[in-house]
Design an enzyme around this catalytic site. Sequence first.
Site, PDB file in Angstrom:
ATOM      1  N   HIS A  74      50.269  66.113  58.051  1.00  0.00           N
ATOM      2  CA  HIS A  74      51.590  66.225  57.420  1.00  0.00           C
ATOM      3  C   HIS A  74      52.434  64.999  57.766  1.00  0.00           C
ATOM      4  O   HIS A  74      52.617  64.687  58.932  1.00  0.00           O
ATOM      5  CB  HIS A  74      52.315  67.486  57.905  1.00  0.00           C
ATOM      6  CG  HIS A  74      51.849  68.735  57.219  1.00  0.00           C
ATOM      7  ND1 HIS A  74      52.600  69.876  57.178  1.00  0.00           N
ATOM      8  CD2 HIS A  74      50.711  69.014  56.537  1.00  0.00           C
ATOM      9  CE1 HIS A  74      51.954  70.815  56.488  1.00  0.00           C
ATOM     10  NE2 HIS A  74      50.795  70.313  56.101  1.00  0.00           N
ATOM     11  N   TYR A 202      61.844  74.528  57.692  1.00  0.00           N
ATOM     12  CA  TYR A 202      62.675  75.245  58.685  1.00  0.00           C
ATOM     13  C   TYR A 202      64.019  75.544  58.017  1.00  0.00           C
ATOM     14  O   TYR A 202      64.667  74.635  57.497  1.00  0.00           O
ATOM     15  CB  TYR A 202      62.940  74.352  59.897  1.00  0.00           C
ATOM     16  CG  TYR A 202      61.759  74.085  60.797  1.00  0.00           C
ATOM     17  CD1 TYR A 202      60.788  73.153  60.441  1.00  0.00           C
ATOM     18  CD2 TYR A 202      61.626  74.736  62.015  1.00  0.00           C
ATOM     19  CE1 TYR A 202      59.705  72.898  61.278  1.00  0.00           C
ATOM     20  CE2 TYR A 202      60.544  74.474  62.856  1.00  0.00           C
ATOM     21  CZ  TYR A 202      59.598  73.566  62.479  1.00  0.00           C
ATOM     22  OH  TYR A 202      58.521  73.309  63.316  1.00  0.00           O
ATOM     23  N   PRO A 294      59.490  78.196  70.235  1.00  0.00           N
ATOM     24  CA  PRO A 294      58.553  77.532  69.317  1.00  0.00           C
ATOM     25  C   PRO A 294      59.215  76.707  68.207  1.00  0.00           C
ATOM     26  O   PRO A 294      58.545  76.072  67.426  1.00  0.00           O
ATOM     27  CB  PRO A 294      57.744  78.688  68.732  1.00  0.00           C
ATOM     28  CG  PRO A 294      58.508  79.907  69.020  1.00  0.00           C
ATOM     29  CD  PRO A 294      59.364  79.649  70.190  1.00  0.00           C
ATOM     30  N   LYS A 298      56.329  72.708  70.293  1.00  0.00           N
ATOM     31  CA  LYS A 298      55.983  71.921  71.480  1.00  0.00           C
ATOM     32  C   LYS A 298      55.067  72.619  72.478  1.00  0.00           C
ATOM     33  O   LYS A 298      54.449  71.959  73.310  1.00  0.00           O
ATOM     34  CB  LYS A 298      57.287  71.522  72.217  1.00  0.00           C
ATOM     35  CG  LYS A 298      58.149  70.571  71.433  1.00  0.00           C
ATOM     36  CD  LYS A 298      57.538  69.174  71.366  1.00  0.00           C
ATOM     37  CE  LYS A 298      57.937  68.437  70.110  1.00  0.00           C
ATOM     38  NZ  LYS A 298      56.814  68.033  69.293  1.00  0.00           N
ATOM     39  N   TYR A 386      59.637  65.287  67.138  1.00  0.00           N
ATOM     40  CA  TYR A 386      58.792  66.302  66.504  1.00  0.00           C
ATOM     41  C   TYR A 386      57.317  65.883  66.528  1.00  0.00           C
ATOM     42  O   TYR A 386      56.444  66.690  66.859  1.00  0.00           O
ATOM     43  CB  TYR A 386      59.242  66.540  65.062  1.00  0.00           C
ATOM     44  CG  TYR A 386      58.640  67.798  64.456  1.00  0.00           C
ATOM     45  CD1 TYR A 386      57.404  67.767  63.815  1.00  0.00           C
ATOM     46  CD2 TYR A 386      59.284  69.026  64.556  1.00  0.00           C
ATOM     47  CE1 TYR A 386      56.832  68.911  63.282  1.00  0.00           C
ATOM     48  CE2 TYR A 386      58.732  70.181  64.023  1.00  0.00           C
ATOM     49  CZ  TYR A 386      57.503  70.115  63.391  1.00  0.00           C
ATOM     50  OH  TYR A 386      56.933  71.262  62.873  1.00  0.00           O
TER      51      TYR A 386
HETATM   52  P1  FAS Z   1      47.841  80.609  77.427  1.00  0.00           P
HETATM   53  O1  FAS Z   1      48.827  81.690  77.732  1.00  0.00           O
HETATM   54  O2  FAS Z   1      47.488  80.320  76.009  1.00  0.00           O
HETATM   55  O3  FAS Z   1      46.455  80.909  78.171  1.00  0.00           O
HETATM   56  C1  FAS Z   1      46.441  81.442  79.483  1.00  0.00           C
HETATM   57  C2  FAS Z   1      45.136  82.202  79.666  1.00  0.00           C
HETATM   58  O4  FAS Z   1      45.075  82.671  81.010  1.00  0.00           O
HETATM   59  C3  FAS Z   1      45.078  83.429  78.761  1.00  0.00           C
HETATM   60  O5  FAS Z   1      43.846  83.454  78.054  1.00  0.00           O
HETATM   61  C4  FAS Z   1      45.175  84.606  79.731  1.00  0.00           C
HETATM   62  O6  FAS Z   1      44.418  85.726  79.314  1.00  0.00           O
HETATM   63  C5  FAS Z   1      44.613  84.011  81.011  1.00  0.00           C
HETATM   64  N1  FAS Z   1      45.105  84.665  82.221  1.00  0.00           N
HETATM   65  C6  FAS Z   1      46.366  85.097  82.466  1.00  0.00           C
HETATM   66  N2  FAS Z   1      46.436  85.658  83.698  1.00  0.00           N
HETATM   67  C7  FAS Z   1      45.184  85.567  84.239  1.00  0.00           C
HETATM   68  C8  FAS Z   1      44.608  85.969  85.463  1.00  0.00           C
HETATM   69  N3  FAS Z   1      45.347  86.575  86.396  1.00  0.00           N
HETATM   70  N4  FAS Z   1      43.295  85.722  85.673  1.00  0.00           N
HETATM   71  C9  FAS Z   1      42.545  85.082  84.732  1.00  0.00           C
HETATM   72  N5  FAS Z   1      43.031  84.683  83.541  1.00  0.00           N
HETATM   73  C10 FAS Z   1      44.340  84.924  83.292  1.00  0.00           C
HETATM   74  N6  FAS Z   1      53.431  77.089  70.788  1.00  0.00           N
HETATM   75  C11 FAS Z   1      53.635  76.272  69.730  1.00  0.00           C
HETATM   76  O7  FAS Z   1      53.517  75.052  69.875  1.00  0.00           O
HETATM   77  N7  FAS Z   1      53.971  76.801  68.501  1.00  0.00           N
HETATM   78  C12 FAS Z   1      54.074  78.160  68.299  1.00  0.00           C
HETATM   79  O8  FAS Z   1      54.347  78.610  67.198  1.00  0.00           O
HETATM   80  C13 FAS Z   1      53.843  79.047  69.368  1.00  0.00           C
HETATM   81  N8  FAS Z   1      53.915  80.406  69.193  1.00  0.00           N
HETATM   82  C14 FAS Z   1      53.690  81.225  70.268  1.00  0.00           C
HETATM   83  C15 FAS Z   1      53.733  82.638  70.150  1.00  0.00           C
HETATM   84  C16 FAS Z   1      53.529  83.472  71.263  1.00  0.00           C
HETATM   85  C17 FAS Z   1      53.564  84.981  71.108  1.00  0.00           C
HETATM   86  C18 FAS Z   1      53.273  82.909  72.532  1.00  0.00           C
HETATM   87  C19 FAS Z   1      53.063  83.787  73.750  1.00  0.00           C
HETATM   88  C20 FAS Z   1      53.211  81.522  72.658  1.00  0.00           C
HETATM   89  C21 FAS Z   1      53.412  80.676  71.534  1.00  0.00           C
HETATM   90  N9  FAS Z   1      53.331  79.277  71.640  1.00  0.00           N
HETATM   91  C22 FAS Z   1      53.537  78.445  70.602  1.00  0.00           C
HETATM   92  C23 FAS Z   1      53.043  78.666  72.885  1.00  0.00           C
HETATM   93  C24 FAS Z   1      51.562  78.759  73.098  1.00  0.00           C
HETATM   94  O9  FAS Z   1      50.900  78.166  72.038  1.00  0.00           O
HETATM   95  C25 FAS Z   1      51.277  78.142  74.440  1.00  0.00           C
HETATM   96  O10 FAS Z   1      52.003  76.927  74.607  1.00  0.00           O
HETATM   97  C26 FAS Z   1      49.809  77.882  74.677  1.00  0.00           C
HETATM   98  O11 FAS Z   1      49.120  79.077  74.469  1.00  0.00           O
HETATM   99  C27 FAS Z   1      49.673  77.369  76.107  1.00  0.00           C
HETATM  100  O12 FAS Z   1      48.356  77.399  76.439  1.00  0.00           O
HETATM  101  P2  FAS Z   1      47.920  77.776  77.930  1.00  0.00           P
HETATM  102  O13 FAS Z   1      48.730  76.985  78.881  1.00  0.00           O
HETATM  103  O14 FAS Z   1      46.439  77.671  77.931  1.00  0.00           O
HETATM  104  O15 FAS Z   1      48.384  79.289  78.147  1.00  0.00           O
HETATM  105  C1  PHB Z   2      53.234  77.891  63.224  1.00  0.00           C
HETATM  106  O1  PHB Z   2      52.627  77.454  62.226  1.00  0.00           O
HETATM  107  O2  PHB Z   2      52.862  78.925  63.839  1.00  0.00           O
HETATM  108  C2  PHB Z   2      54.439  77.142  63.729  1.00  0.00           C
HETATM  109  C3  PHB Z   2      54.729  75.899  63.209  1.00  0.00           C
HETATM  110  C4  PHB Z   2      55.845  75.211  63.676  1.00  0.00           C
HETATM  111  C5  PHB Z   2      56.649  75.785  64.653  1.00  0.00           C
HETATM  112  C6  PHB Z   2      56.338  77.037  65.179  1.00  0.00           C
HETATM  113  C7  PHB Z   2      55.226  77.726  64.705  1.00  0.00           C
HETATM  114  O3  PHB Z   2      57.744  75.123  65.111  1.00  0.00           O
END
Ligand code: FAS
Ligand code: PHB
Length: 391
Positions: A74, A202, A294, A298, A386
């Site tokens: 994009h 957005y 989000p 980032k 961004y």
């Molecule tokens: P994660 O949380 O992805 O991974 C951590 C892992 O550790 C998980 O698999 C978990 O099961 C495991 N774990 C936890 N406790 C443990 C334990 N005690 N023992 C063993 N394993 C354990 N980011 C964006 O950029 N855009 C978005 O739109 C966006 N939407 C999101 C929506 C939601 C609901 C959430 C929660 C996050 C969102 N994020 C978004 C942020 C997300 O993408 C995180 O930045 C990303 O998953 C980070 O990756 P990790 O650091 O690997 O953490």
């Molecule tokens: C998504 O596609 O899930 C998304 C994209 C941009 C954002 C947040 C979420 O800022």
Amino acid sequence: MKTKTQVGIVGAGPSGLLLAQLLHRHGIESVVLERQSRDYVLSRIRAGVLERGTVALLEQAGVGERMRREGLAHDGVMLQFDSRLHRIDFRELIDSSVMVYGQTEVTRDLMNARDASGGLTVYEAQDVTLVDFGSDRPRLRYIKDGESHELECDYIAGCDGYHGVCRSSVPAEKIQLFERVYPFGWLGILSRTRPLDEELIYTSHERGFALASMRSHSVSRYYVQCTLEDKVEDWSDDRFWDEFRLRVGPEVAARLETGPSIEKSIAPLRSFVAEPMRFGNLFLVGDAAHIVPPTGAKGLNLAASDVGYLSRALIERYQTGDARALATYSETALRRIWAAERFSWWMTSLMHRFPETTGFDRRVQVAEFNYLSGSRAASTALAENYVGLPH
Ligand code: FAS
Ligand code: PHB
């Protein structure tokens, strides 16, 4: 049962799997301990936008092939304020772009690479406990299929997310937490429908924020700002589509293709940073150390830059014995983290309706949008943040 490895990694999300893969590519052995099953990890619908630095790291990890084939490049993003559209042209302003490729697919590619590497990932590892991470013999204890295990390692990478065990294992007096909780959440749905535009839109509207995103040319991802009291069951698909249409306005809504949701969830919004990110031979990585709303896309990308810093520091230490980059990991990572925290907070403040928003606040938001629309410098600043500040 006692085993040994070089780097013990807690968490098989993007942070843990990307770190394991980058270390493997440099002959460094790791073991990944994940609390959930492989399918559960893949079932989470999260991020959708990859910064150029994240794309580069995934290429270095050898998992760029499907991303290049299926990801969508994009060159810009649209902002809309009360039906007025303004495009931020990354290509024209800073000759850059982002990659739209879902976190689920990134994780799937990294899991497949981990399998191919022969590296050990223990799924459904229960009761992971950190032992002596301040010493030069840190250990990880866990239960697998009822059997107790102890993994001795040189270093522990806490890649276990916001609710993980690693950060909470650090004594309270040794860690500083900074947090802002937002008074609203995001209700997101996934649908097998054609995205309503080529790029993300957005929207800030009197009724609240809305985002039109996508996963491919045939799968769309949409969000609306919701209250902290909202429950997923309060939102039928029809109610979601009606609200989304009201917020994006008739011109954009005319292009909307609706369909049944294949996933629907509510995510709370918070800004959070833990300082420092190193405790002896324990290093916090990704969501274990920081969370961003989000709005600035980032979260996943910050996790990736942490992994970039830590993997390079560990590779240097194992290849040359030089541990200086390990010593500066926390300071280096936090500088980029706080820049992204600021941008994510700014985007969230600009685009959302806060419950206590006054007429003055709304006019300041409109003035900010007008400045963005009319100033190349302001649009360039948004574009730089961004697409991702340099690692
Ligand atoms: P994660 O949380 O992805 O991974 C951590 C892992 O550790 C998980 O698999 C978990 O099961 C495991 N774990 C936890 N406790 C443990 C334990 N005690 N023992 C063993 N394993 C354990 N980011 C964006 O950029 N855009 C978005 O739109 C966006 N939407 C999101 C929506 C939601 C609901 C959430 C929660 C996050 C969102 N994020 C978004 C942020 C997300 O993408 C995180 O930045 C990303 O998953 C980070 O990756 P990790 O650091 O690997 O953490
Ligand atoms: C998504 O596609 O899930 C998304 C994209 C941009 C954002 C947040 C979420 O800022």
